[in-house]
Structure formats: structure tokens, C-alpha cells
Enzyme design. Structure first.
Site, short mmCIF file in Angstrom:
data_model
loop_
_atom_site.label_atom_id
_atom_site.label_comp_id
_atom_site.label_asym_id
_atom_site.label_seq_id
_atom_site.Cartn_x
_atom_site.Cartn_y
_atom_site.Cartn_z
N ARG A 160 30.34 22.41 14.18
CA ARG A 160 29.57 21.34 14.74
C ARG A 160 29.88 21.21 16.23
O ARG A 160 29.34 22.13 17.11
CB ARG A 160 29.67 20.01 14.02
CG ARG A 160 28.48 19.17 14.37
CD ARG A 160 28.55 18.44 15.51
NE ARG A 160 30.00 17.62 15.58
CZ ARG A 160 30.60 16.91 16.76
NH1 ARG A 160 29.85 17.26 17.99
NH2 ARG A 160 31.59 16.28 16.70
N ASP A 161 31.22 20.68 16.49
CA ASP A 161 31.44 20.39 17.88
C ASP A 161 31.67 21.79 18.48
O ASP A 161 31.36 22.11 19.79
CB ASP A 161 32.93 19.80 17.86
CG ASP A 161 32.94 18.88 19.21
OD1 ASP A 161 32.53 19.35 20.28
OD2 ASP A 161 33.81 17.80 19.12
N CYS A 181 31.14 18.36 24.16
CA CYS A 181 29.92 17.64 24.31
C CYS A 181 29.06 18.37 25.39
O CYS A 181 29.50 18.11 26.60
CB CYS A 181 29.97 16.18 24.17
SG CYS A 181 28.34 15.32 24.51
C1 LIG Z 1 19.34 11.59 20.09
C2 LIG Z 1 18.33 12.40 20.59
C3 LIG Z 1 17.69 13.23 19.11
C4 LIG Z 1 17.23 11.70 20.98
O1 LIG Z 1 16.16 12.58 21.61
P1 LIG Z 1 14.85 12.00 22.14
O2 LIG Z 1 14.04 13.27 22.74
O3 LIG Z 1 14.96 10.92 22.93
O4 LIG Z 1 14.06 11.52 20.82
P2 LIG Z 1 12.72 10.84 20.59
O5 LIG Z 1 13.19 9.67 19.58
O6 LIG Z 1 12.19 10.42 21.83
O7 LIG Z 1 12.02 11.93 19.67
C5 LIG Z 1 11.53 12.90 20.43
C6 LIG Z 1 11.05 14.06 19.59
O8 LIG Z 1 12.26 14.37 18.95
C7 LIG Z 1 12.41 14.29 17.48
N1 LIG Z 1 13.71 13.82 17.02
C8 LIG Z 1 14.15 12.73 17.47
N2 LIG Z 1 15.56 12.62 16.69
C9 LIG Z 1 15.73 13.74 16.14
C10 LIG Z 1 16.57 14.31 15.20
N3 LIG Z 1 17.79 13.56 15.05
N4 LIG Z 1 16.45 15.47 14.51
C11 LIG Z 1 15.22 16.09 14.70
N5 LIG Z 1 14.35 15.70 15.63
C12 LIG Z 1 14.29 14.60 16.32
C13 LIG Z 1 11.27 13.19 17.24
O9 LIG Z 1 10.96 12.99 15.74
C14 LIG Z 1 10.10 13.64 18.33
O10 LIG Z 1 9.61 14.64 17.95
P3 LIG Z 1 7.95 14.59 18.21
O11 LIG Z 1 7.35 13.51 17.56
O12 LIG Z 1 7.96 14.78 19.52
O13 LIG Z 1 7.46 15.90 17.54
C15 LIG Z 1 18.60 13.61 21.44
O14 LIG Z 1 19.08 12.96 22.62
C16 LIG Z 1 19.87 14.44 20.74
O15 LIG Z 1 19.66 15.19 19.85
N6 LIG Z 1 20.72 14.31 21.45
C17 LIG Z 1 22.01 15.19 21.06
C18 LIG Z 1 23.23 14.18 20.74
C19 LIG Z 1 24.34 15.19 20.38
O16 LIG Z 1 24.31 15.70 19.26
N7 LIG Z 1 25.28 15.36 21.31
C20 LIG Z 1 26.53 16.29 20.96
C21 LIG Z 1 27.41 15.47 19.76
S1 LIG Z 1 28.29 13.90 20.19
C22 LIG Z 1 29.57 14.64 20.82
O17 LIG Z 1 29.70 15.75 21.01
C23 LIG Z 1 30.86 13.97 20.78
C24 LIG Z 1 31.92 14.06 19.53
C25 LIG Z 1 31.01 13.33 18.34
O18 LIG Z 1 32.02 15.20 19.43
C26 LIG Z 1 32.90 13.08 19.79
C27 LIG Z 1 33.47 13.07 21.12
O19 LIG Z 1 34.28 14.26 21.32
O20 LIG Z 1 33.34 12.29 21.84
#
Ligand SMILES: CC(C)(COP(=O)([O-])OP(=O)([O-])OC[C@H]1O[C@@H](n2cnc3c(N)ncnc32)[C@H](O)[C@@H]1OP(=O)([O-])[O-])[C@@H](O)C(=O)NCCC(=O)NCCSC(=O)C[C@@](C)(O)CC(=O)[O-]
Length: 303
Positions: free
Chosen positions: A12-13, A239
């Protein structure tokens, strides 16, 4: 002997930052190999937006395949309620929701404020309960030790967020050093304080080695009684929505650290180094880190 439970977050990460799509069957082979080396837990995928993170466009195939394999704990990341709905529909055993302590990182990562992300966790818990799902809900507090957009993150903010998440029903809290700002004393202090709030709810630590302190931070967390750590095969990770983020602490080196500190992991380190070679050959564009894979294991002479 106390066991430290290590989770490979590479699938994942690690992959969220990878430049090429790793085919689904290779992801599944990765799980098979690391599980055979004794890794007890794997974060197998992410139910994030496939538009933003196309690496996880196959999440709905990967999670059931991992669950069907058995022999290791399966979890997946969720960034929002839609991600949770996707995970619940597949009967995910455990989902890892993310809340950033830094509001600026929260906006960059998930497009909503920290306060809104905390409130959405409450909705996710309610939804899980309405559906009668048994999914364990963990929450990672990203940027717990600092943020590369805003700098210092006050410990009081992290404690308040942890308290809110616990009161909403978090079943595990993870403290994440997203951009490698933590130092061992800071880790010891925050871990102690969060453990004081969390009571029986387990605490996991997730470190990145961006500035070379990742393993020192892991040792500090273990010294405070943390028994769950994330690490990533080959040290892949970061990230994409946090400037300057780089890889997680390297799994092979973390196994070595934990064993040398006198704890067990259940992991065969030599076998894990062999797995790393296989995975590295599938991801030629990625830079793998790790000292033990390079130097080899120390010579153990009979007493
Ligand atoms: C949060 C969102 C989804 C908001 O994304 P958005 O575009 O703001 O979402 P929305 O609510 O406006 O929806 C837009 C479209 O996306 C779809 N949608 C909405 N949500 C989803 C979903 N979950 N899966 C699939 N589809 C999704 C939704 O259904 C819609 O579809 P449409 O109606 O246009 O066809 C987006 O910003 C996103 O995916 N961001 C990625 C965040 C991420 O994964 N970051 C990396 C992981 S965190 C990290 O690495 C830190 C960690 C955990 O490792 C710990 C650390 O080290 O700190």
C-alpha cells in the site's frame, strides 16, 4: 519472549508512490512470499480514488484474494466514507482510516479539514454498525510528529485528535511520522501520552526514514511498550500528497532491529531478504533501501 508484530505496508504505502502499475498477480505473489517468510500482517491495498492513485484500481480484486489466502492479517487503507463502503462490501477484516493532525496536510491528502475527517470517522463507525459488519476500524494520525507544509504540529493537537477518535470508537490508533520529522525523545513522549489516553486500545507506530531516524524512532517506541509497527519491504513508500515524503522504515532492517533488541517477530529474516530480491525485480524503476540486505547477517559463532 515478547513478540513485536510487524506489518508490511509495502503493497500500500510502497506502491502508492511507485511509478508503474504492479500487476494484480504480482501483488498477490508478494503477499504469498512475505507471509511464507513469517510476516504476520500486510496492508494489502487502498480504497482510495483510482483517478488519483491508479495503482489501487484493482483493490476490489486484491483484497478478496488476500483474504482467501489466509495465514496473515489483512488490512486496507481508506481515506473516506466511500472507501469504507467499498471495504465493508467486501467484508474487509480491518480498515485503516487516515486523519492528518496537520490541517494543511489533511486538505492536500483527502481534500477536507482535520475536523471534517474526524467527524467522518464517526459516520464510518455508525455505518459499520448499521450494516452489522465486523470490520475492525483503525485510525492512523498522519503528521503526528510534524508536517512538511506547516512545520511543527503541537503534541496537544495530536492528543486531542486521538481522544476524539477513541471516543468515536477507534479500535487501534497509529501514530504516523509522514515526513520523517520525529526524533526518539519526541516519540517516547508522544507514545507515552497517547498510551495513557488509549488504555486497552492498541497503539501502532508508522515511521518514515526520510531523515535517517526511522529505526531510532522505532526503538524508542518499542522501549515505551509499543508492540505493533509498520514497515515496508525494501523501504518503499511515501505519501504523494506530502511534500518531500520518502520511504517507510525498511522491513528487513526493522526485523533485524527487533531481533537484536531481544524480541521475536516470527519472521525468517533470510527468507525475507530473498523475497525482497523477487519484489525488487518486479519494480525496476524503484529505489530499494536497506542495510541488512546489503551487508548480510552478522556472523554468529558458537559460544
Ligand atoms: C479522499 C478522496 C477520495 C477524495 O477525493 P474527491 O475527488 O474529493 O472525492 P469526492 O467525494 O468529491 O468524489 C469524486 C469522485 O470520486 C469518487 N470517490 C470518492 N472517494 C472514493 C474512494 N474512496 N474510492 C473510489 N472512488 C471514490 C466519488 O464517488 C466521485 O465519483 P464520481 O461521482 O465523480 O464518479 C481523494 O482525495 C483520495 O483518494 N485521496 C488519496 C488519499 C490517499 O490515499 N493518500 C495516501 C495515503 S495516506 C498516507 O500515505 C499516510 C499514511 C497512512 O501512510 C501514514 C503516514 O505516513 O502519515
Amino acid at each position: 519472549m515478547t513478540r513485536i508484530s510487524l506489518r508490511d505496508v509495502g503493497p500500500r504505502d510502497g506502491l502508492q508512490a511507485a511509478s508503474a502499475f504492479l500487476p494484480t498477480e504480482k501483488k498477490i505473489e508478494w503477499f504469498r512470499l512475505v507471509a511464507a517468510a513469517g510476516v504476520p500482517d500486510i496492508e494489502v491495498t487502498s480504497f482510495s480514488s483510482p483517478r488519483l492513485l491508479p495503482q489501487f484500481a484493482d483493490a476490489a480484486e486484491v483484497l478478496p484474494a488476500a483474504m482467501a489466502m489466509g495465514g496473515f492479517g489483512v488490512s486496507a487503507l481508506i481515506p473516506n466514507r466511500t472507501g469504507a463502503e467499498r471495504g465493508f462490501a467486501l467484508k474487509a477484516p480491518k480498515l485503516n482510516y487516515v486523519v492528518s493532525a496537520s490541517n494543511a496536510h489533511s486538505l492536500s491528502n483527502v481534500g477536507r479539514s482535520t475536523a471534517d475527517a474526524v467527524a467522518e470517522f464517526g459516520e464510518i463507525v455508525r455505518l459499520r454498525d448499521e450494516l452489522g459488519a465486523t470490520t475492525e476500524l483503525s485510525v492512523g494520525i498522519a503528521t503526528s510528529f510534524g508536517c512538511s507544509i506547516t512545520g511543527r504540529v503541537p503534541e496537544s493537537d495530536v492528543l486531542r485528535i486521538a481522544e476524539e477518535l477513541l471516543s468515536l470508537g477507534a479500535q487501534e490508533i497509529s501514530l504516523a511520522d509522514t515526513v520523517g520529522y520525529a526524533n526518539p525523545r519526541q516519540v517516547a513522549g508522544l507514545v507515552k501520552d497517547v498510551m495513557g489516553l488509549a488504555g486497552d486500545v492498541p497503539l501502532l507506530c508508522h515511521f518514515h526514514d526520510t531523515r535517517g531516524l526511522g529505526l531510532a524512532n522505532a526503538a524508542a517506541a518499542i522501549d515505551q511498550g509499543v508492540t505493533r509497527l509498520d514497515a515496508s519491504l525494501g523501504g518503499l513508500g511515501g505519501c504523494p500528497f506530502a511534500p518531500g515524503a520518502t520511504g517507510n522504515i525498511n522491513l528487513e532492517d526493522t526485523v533485524f532491529l527487533v531481533h537484536e533488541m531481544g524480541f521475536e517477530t516470527g519472521i525468517d529474516l533470510e527468507a525475507l531478504i530473498d523475497v525482497r530480491r523477487s519484489v525488487q525485480s518486479w519494480l525496476p524503476g524503484e529505489s530499494f533501501t536497506g542495510a541488512v540486505a546489503k551487508a548480510g547477517l552478522p556472523l554468529r559463532k558458537a559460544a
